[in-house]
Design an enzyme around this catalytic site. Structure first.
Site, PDB file in Angstrom:
ATOM      1  N   CYS A  48      -2.613   1.323 -11.639  1.00 15.08           N
ATOM      2  CA  CYS A  48      -1.669   2.351 -11.181  1.00 15.08           C
ATOM      3  C   CYS A  48      -2.389   3.472 -10.430  1.00 15.08           C
ATOM      4  O   CYS A  48      -2.010   3.840  -9.318  1.00 15.08           O
ATOM      5  CB  CYS A  48      -0.925   2.907 -12.391  1.00 15.08           C
ATOM      6  SG  CYS A  48       0.080   4.333 -12.041  1.00 15.08           S
ATOM      7  N   LYS A  57       1.659   5.998  -3.082  1.00 16.79           N
ATOM      8  CA  LYS A  57       2.577   7.131  -2.869  1.00 16.79           C
ATOM      9  C   LYS A  57       1.899   8.262  -2.101  1.00 16.79           C
ATOM     10  O   LYS A  57       2.563   9.012  -1.372  1.00 16.79           O
ATOM     11  CB  LYS A  57       3.119   7.638  -4.203  1.00 16.79           C
ATOM     12  CG  LYS A  57       4.392   6.951  -4.625  1.00 16.79           C
ATOM     13  CD  LYS A  57       4.209   5.587  -5.210  1.00 16.79           C
ATOM     14  CE  LYS A  57       4.793   4.447  -4.471  1.00 16.79           C
ATOM     15  NZ  LYS A  57       4.652   3.145  -5.150  1.00 16.79           N
ATOM     16  N   GLY A 186       8.956  -9.641   0.853  1.00 18.32           N
ATOM     17  CA  GLY A 186       9.911  -8.537   1.045  1.00 18.32           C
ATOM     18  C   GLY A 186      10.249  -7.835  -0.247  1.00 18.32           C
ATOM     19  O   GLY A 186      11.356  -7.337  -0.430  1.00 18.32           O
ATOM     20  N   VAL A 242       5.540 -18.927   4.975  1.00 20.28           N
ATOM     21  CA  VAL A 242       4.270 -19.083   5.696  1.00 20.28           C
ATOM     22  C   VAL A 242       3.694 -20.438   5.305  1.00 20.28           C
ATOM     23  O   VAL A 242       3.443 -20.704   4.134  1.00 20.28           O
ATOM     24  CB  VAL A 242       3.285 -17.952   5.322  1.00 20.28           C
ATOM     25  CG1 VAL A 242       1.913 -18.225   5.900  1.00 20.28           C
ATOM     26  CG2 VAL A 242       3.809 -16.632   5.842  1.00 20.28           C
ATOM     27  N   HIS A 448      25.201  23.462  -5.786  1.00 19.06           N
ATOM     28  CA  HIS A 448      25.591  23.155  -4.409  1.00 19.06           C
ATOM     29  C   HIS A 448      24.706  23.941  -3.441  1.00 19.06           C
ATOM     30  O   HIS A 448      24.427  25.088  -3.712  1.00 19.06           O
ATOM     31  CB  HIS A 448      27.045  23.545  -4.189  1.00 19.06           C
ATOM     32  CG  HIS A 448      27.510  23.335  -2.773  1.00 19.06           C
ATOM     33  ND1 HIS A 448      27.782  22.093  -2.263  1.00 19.06           N
ATOM     34  CD2 HIS A 448      27.719  24.221  -1.763  1.00 19.06           C
ATOM     35  CE1 HIS A 448      28.153  22.205  -0.996  1.00 19.06           C
ATOM     36  NE2 HIS A 448      28.118  23.500  -0.661  1.00 19.06           N
TER      37      HIS A 448
HETATM   38  P1  FAD Z   1      -2.971  -1.735 -15.372  1.00 18.36           P
HETATM   39  O1  FAD Z   1      -2.650  -0.445 -14.741  1.00 18.36           O
HETATM   40  O2  FAD Z   1      -2.972  -2.958 -14.539  1.00 18.36           O
HETATM   41  O3  FAD Z   1      -4.391  -1.561 -16.039  1.00 18.36           O
HETATM   42  C1  FAD Z   1      -5.049  -2.615 -16.632  1.00 18.36           C
HETATM   43  C2  FAD Z   1      -6.493  -2.220 -16.846  1.00 18.36           C
HETATM   44  O4  FAD Z   1      -7.099  -3.220 -17.654  1.00 18.36           O
HETATM   45  C3  FAD Z   1      -7.304  -2.145 -15.566  1.00 18.36           C
HETATM   46  O5  FAD Z   1      -7.909  -0.882 -15.475  1.00 18.36           O
HETATM   47  C4  FAD Z   1      -8.371  -3.243 -15.727  1.00 18.36           C
HETATM   48  O6  FAD Z   1      -9.630  -2.845 -15.222  1.00 18.36           O
HETATM   49  C5  FAD Z   1      -8.426  -3.388 -17.242  1.00 18.36           C
HETATM   50  N1  FAD Z   1      -8.861  -4.708 -17.702  1.00 18.36           N
HETATM   51  C6  FAD Z   1      -8.343  -5.915 -17.395  1.00 18.36           C
HETATM   52  N2  FAD Z   1      -8.983  -6.887 -18.047  1.00 18.36           N
HETATM   53  C7  FAD Z   1      -9.939  -6.291 -18.796  1.00 18.36           C
HETATM   54  C8  FAD Z   1     -10.924  -6.747 -19.705  1.00 18.36           C
HETATM   55  N3  FAD Z   1     -11.071  -8.040 -19.975  1.00 18.36           N
HETATM   56  N4  FAD Z   1     -11.725  -5.847 -20.293  1.00 18.36           N
HETATM   57  C9  FAD Z   1     -11.608  -4.524 -20.026  1.00 18.36           C
HETATM   58  N5  FAD Z   1     -10.682  -4.035 -19.191  1.00 18.36           N
HETATM   59  C10 FAD Z   1      -9.856  -4.900 -18.587  1.00 18.36           C
HETATM   60  N6  FAD Z   1       4.546   1.015 -10.850  1.00 18.36           N
HETATM   61  C11 FAD Z   1       5.398   2.044 -10.946  1.00 18.36           C
HETATM   62  O7  FAD Z   1       5.939   2.281 -12.028  1.00 18.36           O
HETATM   63  N7  FAD Z   1       5.675   2.849  -9.862  1.00 18.36           N
HETATM   64  C12 FAD Z   1       5.116   2.635  -8.659  1.00 18.36           C
HETATM   65  O8  FAD Z   1       5.385   3.365  -7.710  1.00 18.36           O
HETATM   66  C13 FAD Z   1       4.216   1.552  -8.520  1.00 18.36           C
HETATM   67  N8  FAD Z   1       3.621   1.307  -7.343  1.00 18.36           N
HETATM   68  C14 FAD Z   1       2.731   0.288  -7.246  1.00 18.36           C
HETATM   69  C15 FAD Z   1       2.131   0.063  -6.025  1.00 18.36           C
HETATM   70  C16 FAD Z   1       1.226  -0.965  -5.881  1.00 18.36           C
HETATM   71  C17 FAD Z   1       0.579  -1.209  -4.549  1.00 18.36           C
HETATM   72  C18 FAD Z   1       0.901  -1.774  -7.011  1.00 18.36           C
HETATM   73  C19 FAD Z   1      -0.107  -2.877  -6.883  1.00 18.36           C
HETATM   74  C20 FAD Z   1       1.486  -1.548  -8.241  1.00 18.36           C
HETATM   75  C21 FAD Z   1       2.414  -0.519  -8.372  1.00 18.36           C
HETATM   76  N9  FAD Z   1       3.052  -0.266  -9.570  1.00 18.36           N
HETATM   77  C22 FAD Z   1       3.950   0.751  -9.665  1.00 18.36           C
HETATM   78  C23 FAD Z   1       2.818  -1.101 -10.760  1.00 18.36           C
HETATM   79  C24 FAD Z   1       1.870  -0.400 -11.736  1.00 18.36           C
HETATM   80  O9  FAD Z   1       0.642  -0.182 -11.104  1.00 18.36           O
HETATM   81  C25 FAD Z   1       1.708  -1.239 -12.982  1.00 18.36           C
HETATM   82  O10 FAD Z   1       2.968  -1.547 -13.524  1.00 18.36           O
HETATM   83  C26 FAD Z   1       0.903  -0.489 -14.023  1.00 18.36           C
HETATM   84  O11 FAD Z   1      -0.353  -0.139 -13.526  1.00 18.36           O
HETATM   85  C27 FAD Z   1       0.737  -1.345 -15.273  1.00 18.36           C
HETATM   86  O12 FAD Z   1       0.011  -0.643 -16.199  1.00 18.36           O
HETATM   87  P2  FAD Z   1      -0.818  -1.380 -17.339  1.00 18.36           P
HETATM   88  O13 FAD Z   1      -1.298  -0.289 -18.237  1.00 18.36           O
HETATM   89  O14 FAD Z   1      -0.041  -2.471 -17.925  1.00 18.36           O
HETATM   90  O15 FAD Z   1      -2.051  -2.078 -16.617  1.00 18.36           O
END
Ligand code: FAD
Length: 480
Positions: A48, A57, A186, A242, A448
């Site tokens: 994130c 963002k 998309g 594709v 408003h």
């Molecule tokens: P993540 O944020 O994916 O974090 C997982 C962490 O685990 C990572 O830091 C990784 O290094 C670590 N990890 C993985 N495996 C291991 C391991 N074996 N040992 C140690 N560490 C490990 N969500 C929104 O709500 N709003 C948005 O506007 C939004 N925009 C996005 C834009 C983009 C381009 C992308 C790609 C995603 C976006 N998301 C958005 C989605 C959001 O990023 C994810 O839903 C969110 O980060 C999930 O959080 P999480 O804590 O599950 O895992």
């Protein structure tokens, strides 16, 4: 035990320091537990912060400024063409990430969370081997799996660093501004990043295999966005696949199958945004009792418990919706469950936002879902051309939509397309969580002129007392 191994013991080991993992770790520490937060990155934030929500963002904010400046000429204010300094944009994006990552690091430290850099692999239900770290193994009483997700790739295509075929992380690195960019997918990530590159000057071609953009979103909400994107993108090909991608020198040769006149095209760069897959492989989960579904997502109950009594899981690795705010909410639930609190992830709605121009946000039941469930509903739409605030901002390409139970008039779903949909949707989420009825929305005085009035006025249309819509008429059948 191997000689020289450094083994550590902890109450709670959180693996993955994204919004899910750090929320779980911080809450667990606040509840008095001894917590270790392990991530391959030095600082918390996860996908994130480093490659997702925040950098995208940050860039979309600039895209909005650029697009907005181009739209003011007929109002009597003309700006020069923007001059893009890519180096400065990258530095700004990195500064934003840095500031937030340092903030999270300090918050963790001050709470007494042990922040550990390394890669964790389970060796059983009570221990994790740690690679690339000063600690070799961690024994835990309870673990929270929060390893998130990663971009899916097309079969046979590898994302190489600095390659011309990029995933979202590559696109956010902003290496250059390609003259032509093909966006495959998309969904919201393709549309958001396509919008960023379009604002910086790239010619965007977008292909989507399904016959509509944002296939999971109410088509009414998508319509104004599709109209806008067809102006800022060079081409949008729906029902198109594709068939091949080939990086040849400085170009990528592609062959399309489907609804497209020229099947062979070349592009400077390609962004593959076709969805995400869970980071549940390579984690040694086979040494635990954790079970996964057919797509590799970890199966949890509403208290975030997996089928292994010592291990909980949260966030993207547990499945849809893959959203940061869902992950962090689940993180807090997991921490509270560990200390024995009666917490559960029982949210009525998880709002979602697409930060395009116009933005789209929704929460709760959609019209399509209601029809599939044979639910008796009533629906109203409020076109923003009726709103004084939207008109004053030249933001009339918007829509507010409310879905209610036909009998009780309890609100079940909200959809908003338009400026600041990201902020407006929270009122809808609160209304549904509080079990509000139309009357509650209508009787709440909204300031408003604001876009928030569109929510109250949509409720008033249902009740036949909206000032800007004639009684007995539908919102979308009226104009001033
Ligand atoms: P993540 O944020 O994916 O974090 C997982 C962490 O685990 C990572 O830091 C990784 O290094 C670590 N990890 C993985 N495996 C291991 C391991 N074996 N040992 C140690 N560490 C490990 N969500 C929104 O709500 N709003 C948005 O506007 C939004 N925009 C996005 C834009 C983009 C381009 C992308 C790609 C995603 C976006 N998301 C958005 C989605 C959001 O990023 C994810 O839903 C969110 O980060 C999930 O959080 P999480 O804590 O599950 O895992």
């Amino acid at each position: 035990m191997v000689m020289g191994e450094l083994i550590q013991e902890t109450d709670v080991l959180v693996i993955g320091a994204g919004p899910g993992g750090y929320s779980a770790a911080f809450r667990a520490a606040d509840l008095g537990l001894d917590v270790t937060l392990l991530d391959m990155q030095k600082r918390p934030g996860g996908e994130c912060l480093f490659q997702g929500c925040i950098p995208s963002k940050t860039l979309l904010n600039l895209a909005e400024l650029i697009h907005e400046a181009r739209r003011t000429e007929f109002m009597g204010v003309t700006f020069d063409q923007p001059r893009i300094d890519l180096g400065k944009i990258r530095a700004w994006k990195e500064k934003v990430i840095d500031r937030l990552a340092n903030g999270l690091f300090t918050l963790g430290e001050k709470r007494g969370v042990q922040l550990l850099k390394g890669q964790g692999v389970f060796e059983g239900s009570d221990r994790v081997r740690v690679y690339n770290s000063e600690i070799s193994q961690i024994k835990f009483r309870r673990a929270v799996l929060a390893t998130g997700s990663r971009p899916k790739s097309l079969p046979g295509i590898e994302f190489k660093q600095n390659g011309r075929i990029m995933n979202s992380a590559g696109a956010l690195a902003l290496t250059d501004i390609p003259e032509s960019l093909l966006v495959i997918g998309g969904g919201y990530i393709g549309l958001e990043l396509g919008t960023v590159y379009a604002s910086l000057g790239s010619r965007i071609t977008l292909v989507e295999t399904q016959n509509r953009l944002l296939p999971e979103v109410d088509p009414d909400l998508v319509l104004p966005l599709k109209e806008r994107l067809s102006k800022i993108f060079k081409a949008i090909h729906l029902s198109t696949r594709v068939l091949s991608l080939n990086e040849a020198g400085n170009r990528v040769e592609t062959i399309f199958g489907g609804d497209v006149d020229t099947p062979d095209q070349t592009f400077d760069r390609v962004l593959v945004a076709i969805g995400r897959q869970p980071n549940s492989d390579g984690l040694g989960l086979n040494t635990t009792k954790v079970s996964m579904d057919a797509n590799g997502f970890v199966v949890v109950d509403e208290q975030q418990r997996t089928s292994d009594e010592r291990i909980l899981a949260i966030g993207d690795v547990t499945g849809s919706p893959l959203l940061a705010h869902k992950a962090s909410h689940q993180g807090k639930v997991a921490a509270e469950v560990i200390v024995g609190k009666p917490s559960a992830f029982d949210a009525q709605v998880i709002p979602a936002v697409v930060y395009t121009d116009p933005q789209i946000a929704w929460c709760g039941l959609t019209e399509e879902e209601a029809r599939k469930q044979n639910r008796s509903i009533r629906v109203e739409r409020y076109p923003w051309k009726l709103s004084g605030r939207a008109t004053s901002m030249n933001a009339v390409d918007g829509l507010t939509k409310i879905i209610v139970d036909a009998e009780t008039l309890r609100v079940l779903g909200f959809g908003i397309t338009g400026r600041n949909a990201e902020g407006l949707i929270s009122e809808g989420a609160l209304a549904i969580e509080m079990g509000a009825q139309l009357e509650d929305l209508a009787l709440t005085i909204h300031p408003h002129p604001t876009l928030s009035e569109t929510l109250a006025e949509t409720a008033e249309i249902f009740l036949g007392r909206a000032a800007h819509v004639l009684p007995g008429r539908r919102g979308d059948a009226n104009g001033p």
